[in-house]
Design a protein around this motif. Sequence first.
Motif, PDB file in Angstrom:
ATOM      1  N   GLN A   1       0.841  -1.203   0.000  1.00 29.66           N
ATOM      2  CA  GLN A   1       0.000   0.000   0.000  1.00 29.66           C
ATOM      3  C   GLN A   1       0.877   1.254   0.000  1.00 29.66           C
ATOM      4  OE1 GLN A   1      -3.520   0.606   0.195  1.00 29.66           O
ATOM      5  NE2 GLN A   1      -3.646  -1.512  -0.493  1.00 29.66           N
ATOM      6  N   ILE A   2       1.910   1.241   0.832  1.00 29.23           N
ATOM      7  CA  ILE A   2       2.824   2.385   0.911  1.00 29.23           C
ATOM      8  C   ILE A   2       3.582   2.545  -0.401  1.00 29.23           C
ATOM      9  CG2 ILE A   2       4.861   3.297   2.113  1.00 29.23           C
ATOM     10  CD1 ILE A   2       3.756   1.806   4.626  1.00 29.23           C
ATOM     11  N   VAL A   3       4.070   1.432  -0.940  1.00 32.90           N
ATOM     12  CA  VAL A   3       4.790   1.470  -2.218  1.00 32.90           C
ATOM     13  C   VAL A   3       3.879   2.015  -3.317  1.00 32.90           C
ATOM     14  CG1 VAL A   3       5.861   0.020  -3.995  1.00 32.90           C
ATOM     15  CG2 VAL A   3       6.396  -0.364  -1.583  1.00 32.90           C
ATOM     16  N   THR A   4       2.634   1.582  -3.319  1.00 35.56           N
ATOM     17  CA  THR A   4       1.669   2.061  -4.314  1.00 35.56           C
ATOM     18  C   THR A   4       1.507   3.574  -4.229  1.00 35.56           C
ATOM     19  OG1 THR A   4       0.466  -0.035  -4.243  1.00 35.56           O
ATOM     20  CG2 THR A   4      -0.713   1.863  -5.117  1.00 35.56           C
ATOM     21  N   THR A   5       1.432   4.093  -3.014  1.00 39.19           N
ATOM     22  CA  THR A   5       1.286   5.539  -2.833  1.00 39.19           C
ATOM     23  C   THR A   5       2.464   6.286  -3.451  1.00 39.19           C
ATOM     24  OG1 THR A   5       0.060   5.192  -0.782  1.00 39.19           O
ATOM     25  CG2 THR A   5       1.025   7.363  -1.109  1.00 39.19           C
ATOM     26  N   PHE A   6       3.666   5.807  -3.208  1.00 41.49           N
ATOM     27  CA  PHE A   6       4.842   6.448  -3.789  1.00 41.49           C
ATOM     28  C   PHE A   6       4.850   6.329  -5.312  1.00 41.49           C
ATOM     29  CE2 PHE A   6       6.602   5.957   0.543  1.00 41.49           C
ATOM     30  CZ  PHE A   6       6.970   7.274   0.757  1.00 41.49           C
ATOM     31  N   LEU A   7       4.476   5.171  -5.831  1.00 45.25           N
ATOM     32  CA  LEU A   7       4.457   4.985  -7.286  1.00 45.25           C
ATOM     33  C   LEU A   7       3.423   5.878  -7.964  1.00 45.25           C
ATOM     34  CD1 LEU A   7       4.935   1.114  -7.586  1.00 45.25           C
ATOM     35  CD2 LEU A   7       6.621   2.928  -8.026  1.00 45.25           C
ATOM     36  N   VAL A   8       2.265   5.999  -7.351  1.00 44.48           N
ATOM     37  CA  VAL A   8       1.235   6.876  -7.911  1.00 44.48           C
ATOM     38  C   VAL A   8       1.726   8.320  -7.905  1.00 44.48           C
ATOM     39  CG1 VAL A   8      -1.054   7.864  -7.463  1.00 44.48           C
ATOM     40  CG2 VAL A   8      -0.742   5.393  -7.437  1.00 44.48           C
ATOM     41  N   THR A   9       2.370   8.718  -6.817  1.00 40.78           N
ATOM     42  CA  THR A   9       2.901  10.081  -6.736  1.00 40.78           C
ATOM     43  C   THR A   9       3.955  10.321  -7.807  1.00 40.78           C
ATOM     44  OG1 THR A   9       2.473  10.144  -4.362  1.00 40.78           O
ATOM     45  CG2 THR A   9       4.039  11.757  -5.230  1.00 40.78           C
ATOM     46  N   LEU A  10       4.884   9.397  -7.960  1.00 38.91           N
ATOM     47  CA  LEU A  10       5.923   9.539  -8.990  1.00 38.91           C
ATOM     48  C   LEU A  10       5.323   9.562 -10.389  1.00 38.91           C
ATOM     49  CD1 LEU A  10       8.685   7.155  -7.579  1.00 38.91           C
ATOM     50  CD2 LEU A  10       8.723   9.662  -7.651  1.00 38.91           C
ATOM     51  N   ALA A  11       4.344   8.716 -10.634  1.00 42.22           N
ATOM     52  CA  ALA A  11       3.703   8.676 -11.944  1.00 42.22           C
ATOM     53  C   ALA A  11       2.983   9.991 -12.232  1.00 42.22           C
ATOM     54  CB  ALA A  11       2.720   7.507 -12.031  1.00 42.22           C
ATOM     55  N   TYR A  12       2.298  10.540 -11.230  1.00 41.74           N
ATOM     56  CA  TYR A  12       1.598  11.807 -11.443  1.00 41.74           C
ATOM     57  C   TYR A  12       2.580  12.947 -11.689  1.00 41.74           C
ATOM     58  CZ  TYR A  12      -1.194  15.933 -11.068  1.00 41.74           C
ATOM     59  OH  TYR A  12      -1.767  17.137 -11.354  1.00 41.74           O
ATOM     60  N   VAL A  13       3.646  12.994 -10.939  1.00 43.86           N
ATOM     61  CA  VAL A  13       4.645  14.059 -11.129  1.00 43.86           C
ATOM     62  C   VAL A  13       5.224  13.983 -12.534  1.00 43.86           C
ATOM     63  CG1 VAL A  13       6.932  14.871 -10.397  1.00 43.86           C
ATOM     64  CG2 VAL A  13       5.192  14.356  -8.695  1.00 43.86           C
ATOM     65  N   ALA A  14       5.560  12.781 -12.984  1.00 44.47           N
ATOM     66  CA  ALA A  14       6.095  12.614 -14.343  1.00 44.47           C
ATOM     67  C   ALA A  14       5.057  13.034 -15.387  1.00 44.47           C
ATOM     68  CB  ALA A  14       6.523  11.170 -14.571  1.00 44.47           C
ATOM     69  N   TYR A  15       3.812  12.614 -15.198  1.00 44.63           N
ATOM     70  CA  TYR A  15       2.736  12.965 -16.133  1.00 44.63           C
ATOM     71  C   TYR A  15       2.527  14.476 -16.157  1.00 44.63           C
ATOM     72  CZ  TYR A  15      -1.859  13.062 -18.322  1.00 44.63           C
ATOM     73  OH  TYR A  15      -2.911  13.334 -19.155  1.00 44.63           O
ATOM     74  N   ALA A  16       2.479  15.081 -14.980  1.00 40.97           N
ATOM     75  CA  ALA A  16       2.271  16.528 -14.911  1.00 40.97           C
ATOM     76  C   ALA A  16       3.428  17.282 -15.559  1.00 40.97           C
ATOM     77  CB  ALA A  16       2.103  16.967 -13.458  1.00 40.97           C
ATOM     78  N   ASN A  17       4.648  16.842 -15.304  1.00 44.08           N
ATOM     79  CA  ASN A  17       5.807  17.509 -15.903  1.00 44.08           C
ATOM     80  C   ASN A  17       5.800  17.417 -17.420  1.00 44.08           C
ATOM     81  OD1 ASN A  17       6.861  18.352 -13.458  1.00 44.08           O
ATOM     82  ND2 ASN A  17       8.219  16.602 -13.254  1.00 44.08           N
ATOM     83  N   GLN A  18       5.388  16.273 -17.954  1.00 48.63           N
ATOM     84  CA  GLN A  18       5.423  16.061 -19.401  1.00 48.63           C
ATOM     85  C   GLN A  18       4.199  16.600 -20.121  1.00 48.63           C
ATOM     86  OE1 GLN A  18       5.907  11.858 -19.826  1.00 48.63           O
ATOM     87  NE2 GLN A  18       8.083  11.891 -19.352  1.00 48.63           N
TER      88      GLN A  18
ATOM     89  N   ASP B   1       2.177  20.562 -17.273  1.00 48.63           N
ATOM     90  CA  ASP B   1       2.909  21.808 -17.038  1.00 48.63           C
ATOM     91  C   ASP B   1       3.189  22.612 -18.310  1.00 48.63           C
ATOM     92  OD1 ASP B   1       2.777  21.227 -14.373  1.00 48.63           O
ATOM     93  OD2 ASP B   1       4.888  20.663 -14.162  1.00 48.63           O
ATOM     94  N   PRO B   2       3.610  21.976 -19.416  1.00 50.74           N
ATOM     95  CA  PRO B   2       3.806  22.771 -20.635  1.00 50.74           C
ATOM     96  C   PRO B   2       2.510  23.422 -21.124  1.00 50.74           C
ATOM     97  CG  PRO B   2       4.914  20.652 -20.832  1.00 50.74           C
ATOM     98  CD  PRO B   2       4.072  20.596 -19.591  1.00 50.74           C
ATOM     99  N   ALA B   3       1.401  22.697 -21.025  1.00 51.34           N
ATOM    100  CA  ALA B   3       0.110  23.257 -21.442  1.00 51.34           C
ATOM    101  C   ALA B   3      -0.314  24.390 -20.520  1.00 51.34           C
ATOM    102  CB  ALA B   3      -0.956  22.163 -21.469  1.00 51.34           C
ATOM    103  N   ILE B   4      -0.045  24.250 -19.230  1.00 48.59           N
ATOM    104  CA  ILE B   4      -0.360  25.309 -18.270  1.00 48.59           C
ATOM    105  C   ILE B   4       0.464  26.554 -18.580  1.00 48.59           C
ATOM    106  CG2 ILE B   4      -0.144  26.000 -15.845  1.00 48.59           C
ATOM    107  CD1 ILE B   4      -0.827  23.037 -15.162  1.00 48.59           C
ATOM    108  N   ALA B   5       1.732  26.365 -18.856  1.00 47.39           N
ATOM    109  CA  ALA B   5       2.603  27.509 -19.173  1.00 47.39           C
ATOM    110  C   ALA B   5       2.120  28.237 -20.423  1.00 47.39           C
ATOM    111  CB  ALA B   5       4.043  27.038 -19.336  1.00 47.39           C
ATOM    112  N   ARG B   6       1.742  27.459 -21.451  1.00 49.07           N
ATOM    113  CA  ARG B   6       1.233  28.088 -22.679  1.00 49.07           C
ATOM    114  C   ARG B   6      -0.063  28.848 -22.405  1.00 49.07           C
ATOM    115  NH1 ARG B   6       2.845  23.178 -24.844  1.00 49.07           N
ATOM    116  NH2 ARG B   6       0.719  22.371 -24.785  1.00 49.07           N
ATOM    117  N   LEU B   7      -0.960  28.249 -21.656  1.00 49.09           N
ATOM    118  CA  LEU B   7      -2.235  28.890 -21.335  1.00 49.09           C
ATOM    119  C   LEU B   7      -2.017  30.162 -20.521  1.00 49.09           C
ATOM    120  CD1 LEU B   7      -5.322  28.557 -21.566  1.00 49.09           C
ATOM    121  CD2 LEU B   7      -5.244  27.265 -19.434  1.00 49.09           C
ATOM    122  N   ARG B   8      -1.117  30.087 -19.547  1.00 50.83           N
ATOM    123  CA  ARG B   8      -0.821  31.262 -18.718  1.00 50.83           C
ATOM    124  C   ARG B   8      -0.211  32.379 -19.569  1.00 50.83           C
ATOM    125  NH1 ARG B   8       2.377  29.216 -14.525  1.00 50.83           N
ATOM    126  NH2 ARG B   8       0.477  28.869 -13.374  1.00 50.83           N
TER     127      ARG B   8
END
Length: 122
Positions: free
Chosen positions: A80-97, A100-107
Amino acid sequence: MSNPTQDMTERGSGVDYQEAQNSVQFRTLKSRHRRFVLPVTAVALVWYGGYTALAVSAESFMSIKVLGNVTMGIVLGLLQIVTTFLVTLAYVAYANQKLDPAIARLRAEAEVTHDPDQEGTR
């Protein structure tokens, strides 16, 4: 009660937040965010609910010794703990890729489109 969007525009931010929220780019960004977050949240909740259900109803399964005194319940709890970390890492990678670029363009577009210094030049 005052409208926060209107207050920001009146204070000179120059950005029309309602217009930005109604834009195709913003709706696309929200859709892209939801396409990641909703399924991952659903899977995580099912996984957590399944773990909880097993802990309550399958005592014999959860008490199976896997290695020494380490039981299946402990292993699944640690997962369960490992899953939490993996989900967090996956979201950060997804958001960065993807986000975030779409947010920067929109802003940037919102700030340029509604730049108070440019109002007189239109």
